[in-house]
Enzyme design. Structure first.
Site, mmCIF file in Angstrom:
data_model
loop_
_atom_site.group_PDB
_atom_site.id
_atom_site.type_symbol
_atom_site.label_atom_id
_atom_site.label_comp_id
_atom_site.label_asym_id
_atom_site.label_seq_id
_atom_site.Cartn_x
_atom_site.Cartn_y
_atom_site.Cartn_z
ATOM 1 N N GLU A 23 34.887 73.537 25.577
ATOM 2 C CA GLU A 23 35.901 73.533 26.909
ATOM 3 C C GLU A 23 34.998 73.006 28.219
ATOM 4 O OE1 GLU A 23 38.871 77.196 26.339
ATOM 5 O OE2 GLU A 23 36.949 77.947 26.662
ATOM 6 N N ASP A 32 55.713 73.557 53.940
ATOM 7 C CA ASP A 32 56.777 73.024 54.736
ATOM 8 C C ASP A 32 55.909 72.068 55.708
ATOM 9 O OD1 ASP A 32 56.169 74.514 57.283
ATOM 10 O OD2 ASP A 32 56.835 76.232 56.210
#
Ligand code: DGJ
Length: 723
Positions: A611, A531
């Site tokens: 990877e 928030d």
């Protein structure tokens, strides 16, 4: 700009593209006359019409005039008990037991610069202006100061209310909203951002129905379930067109955002602290200030509204003590959970350093007897079984690899199996005489109490001073229950939820002030406390425990309506994903994580050479493009769930852009599609990925011709530079 027209009792707030107006009427009642596209300073109260409405009562001053009722007039700050039956902003219990408040205008103040709210987060900035409107209920001996901050360049208006007891006896606040906004019509949609743990802030849009619709939290935090940011918009509004209002509460505790469609098709939005178990005593001469709310109006759709909030948050809320590029990090959580020792950590760090990772974050499990989530919280000393030489030995070794070091903490919690709990069982929130209600097997410390916060501050400070730590991840992993504090008398237990939030803010402020070199990342089981209040203290927040690239598309999409990408922690993790068992290509996981504060959260030692090559490439690309994500403007180019999800980060001068796209599950023989890229400069030519160049207007209005991307969940990044 704040314009006061004394003769007509008008207060008009202008931002670059919006106007907000209030009027003091003949009875000194403060009416809300307008909020929308920018107008002149004319008296907009002519939009208000008066009629005799059945059962709508008339205030004392109006005598028997039946056409004047608070039940129908647009109010700037609604009250209870005196004839306005719609959502109240203020409800007081007065010494005589009544719940009636009648506010009348008494004056105003104009202040250079933006107001501050002691102990609470707020937008800041010298450029801002403040208007304070003074209201009073003479019979109740209560004053209310309505504060307005005006950030012209951002089309942002902030609000807060201060309630002051002018009488000789204590009064009780039962409800005090930060924001009340009356609209003349109700043909609008209400948009909120909802979800659950690991699936936060998914957008929901629905037409206003008669009565009250609301979202909120009674969990003690702003919550995974609903976010303290809501929107109202015209029915036709979309990303690039239509009217929309965004309302944000800068608060990390219980909140409520209610919208009421009234009997006469008007509507009212009220947003503030949730009245559930809220009761705040104000002694004579004292006051209470609500958290701040912030509003943005846009008459060209959601995208523009979001960009205004983003810029305001980046420049006037988020106190980023580490401006510039954030280090690419690896976090130990999904790599090792509680199962590690120095050797394993150094192996992971060594691998990470080779790939170009710059910050090693040691997550949960490094302290006390923390070998699982059953114990150890509160004991903020290093677990010497796992880390024999302590951080004093580990951190220099990590630094020697060329990496910074970061640490996880969960300061608000305690485990029953901890030294801290054994010494101070009374330091938790728990109603006397009851078995504690546990969450993740832990209890919540009573942060309303100074001695508790001081103790935690001392313990964590000791750790921070023991090694070269430049990053803290501040976690919080349960909701509040049995909310009762041994530090307050029975009649003041209704203050505990709010005082808890104030306590968290106070401790965060201390760390922010005393450790300016440390970047603090907020977290609450992922995004349970994402928030605007937290963003004042923690410039970035871990967006969600869900690191699956496809679920993250919806989570990051929803989050982006209010909060800028540079606030969203986003990591690449292993597949199948720990939370939903989905497998997505590593390239796609990188593309999605690069839409936020980029990092890795996987055991890099278990990756293949192929990877590792992809990871090293991703890191290089991020280091080249970071400023677009961190400082650029954000454009949502599609909605998750469509054939593809796409978004763009575009530099403020529109000369550079990073466009990203992720496809859904694959199908045979898919159609050819073009991607329209908003936000570019039509007159510029953009070279894409160093190859072909395209005119901006073509990309914006006809679209970029997408190649056929076969296979599930493929992704693409287009880096564009104007020639
Ligand atoms: C919840 C967080 O969201 C995770 O990232 C991790 O830090 C765990 N807590 C550790 O307990």
């Amino acid at each position: 700009m704040i314009v006061h027209d004394e003769q007509n009792g008008l207060f008009t707030l202008h931002t670059k593209n919006t106007t907000y107006q209030m009027k003091v009427d003949k009875y000194n009642i403060l009416l809300h006359t307008y909020y929308g596209p920018r107008l002149g300073d004319a008296d907009l109260s002519r939009l208000i019409r008066y009629a005799d409405r059945g059962f709508s009562p008339n205030p004392g001053e109006a005598g028997h005039c039946r056409t004047y009722s608070l039940d129908t007039l647009p109010q700037e700050y609604s009250t209870s008990g005196a004839g306005d039956f719609r959502l109240p902003s203020l409800e007081l219990e007065l010494p005589d037991g009544s719940h009636v408040t009648e506010l009348r205008y008494t004056g105003f103040r104009r202040v250079e610069g933006k107001y501050v709210i002691e102990g609470l987060p707020a937008f800041f900035g010298d450029g801002g202006e403040t208007l304070v409107l003074l209201l009073e209920d003479a019979a109740a001996k209560v004053a209310v100061e309505l504060c307005y901050g005006v950030f012209e360049d951002y089309d942002l208006i902030t609000r807060a209310a201060r309630i002051i007891n002018l009488g000789p006896e204590t009064i009780e606040i039962c409800r005090a909203a930060s924001l009340c906004l009356d609209f003349p019509a109700a043909d609008m949609d209400y948009i909120s951002f909802n979800g659950r743990h690991a699936m936060e802030r998914c957008m929901d849009r629905s037409p206003l129905r008669p009565g009250v619709q609301s979202v909120g939290s009674v969990r003690g935090t702003s919550s995974h379930q609903h976010n303290p940011f809501v929107m109202l918009c015209s029915r036709d509004a979309g990303e690039e067109h239509g009217l929309c209002y965004g309302a944000m509460l800068l608060y990390s505790g219980n909140f409520e955002a209610g919208v009421e469609r009234s009997q006469f098709e008007t509507c009212r939005l009220v947003m503030g602290i949730n009245p559930y178990h809220f009761r705040y005593s104000i002694r004579p001469g004292k006051g209470f200030t609500t958290p701040e709310a912030a509003l943005v109006f846009s008459n060209c759709g959601f995208g523009n509204m979001s960009r205004q909030f983003h810029r305001a948050i980046m420049e006037h809320l988020r106190r980023d003590n580490r401006p510039g590029r954030k280090p690419v990090l690896v976090n130990s959580w999904e790599a090792a959970y509680f199962d590690f020792d120095s050797e394993k950590l150094l192996e992971l760090a060594g691998q990470a350093a080779e790939l170009g990772i710059e910050l090693f974050v040691l997550d949960d499990g490094w302290f006390g007897r923390r070998n699982s989530d059953l114990g150890g919280l509160g004991d903020w000393w290093v677990n010497r079984e796992k880390l024999p030489g302590g951080l004093e030995a580990l951190v220099p070794k990590i630094n020697a690899l060329g990496m910074e070091f970061g640490l996880w903490i969960e300061p608000e919690m305690v485990s029953e199996d901890s030294e801290l709990y054994r010494q101070h069982p009374d330091w938790v929130l728990c109603t006397p005489g009851r078995e504690p209600v546990r969450g993740r097997s832990q209890l919540v410390l009573d942060f309303t109490r100074e001695e508790v916060r001081d103790h935690i501050y001392r313990e964590i400070s000791r750790v921070l001073s023991s090694a070269n730590i430049s990053y803290l991840k501040w976690d919080m992993n349960r909701s509040l229950t049995q909310v009762w504090s041994a530090g307050l008398p029975a009649q003041r237990q209704g203050e505990v939820y709010h005082r808890y939030v104030l306590g968290v803010y106070e401790l965060l402020e201390r760390f922010h002030r005393d450790y300016p070199g440390i970047l603090i990342e907020g977290c609450s089981g992922g995004g349970g406390r994402f928030d605007a209040g937290m963003l004042y203290y923690t410039p970035q927040i871990w967006c969600s425990d869900n690191t699956d690239a496809i679920d993250r598309l919806s989570i990051q999409y929803g989050t982006s309506f209010a909060y800028p990408p540079c606030t969203m922690g986003a990591h690449v993790s292993a597949v199948p994903n720990e939370i939903n068992r989905r497998s997505t290509p590593l390239e796609t996981r990188g593309t999605v994580a690069m839409a936020g504060v980029f990092g890795y959260e996987m055991d890099l030692c278990k990756t293949s050479p192929e990877e590792r090559e992809i990871i090293a490439r991703q890191i290089c690309r991020y280091k080249e493009w970071w400023d677009l994500v961190e400082q650029g403007d954000y454009y949502r180019l599609s909605t998750p769930g469509e054939a593809f999800t796409a978004w763009a980060h575009i530099s403020r001068d529109k000369r550079r852009a990073l466009v990203s796209l992720v496809t859904g599950p694959t199908h045979a023989a898919p159609p050819f599609m073009n991607l329209r890229i908003s936000g570019l400069e039509p007159g510029l030519n953009y070279r894409i990925n160093g190859a072909e160049s395209f005119p901006g207007d073509l990309l914006m209005y006809a679209g970029y011709p997408l190649p056929l991307l076969l296979g599930d969940y493929q992704s693409m990044q287009l880096y564009m530079e104007a020639e």
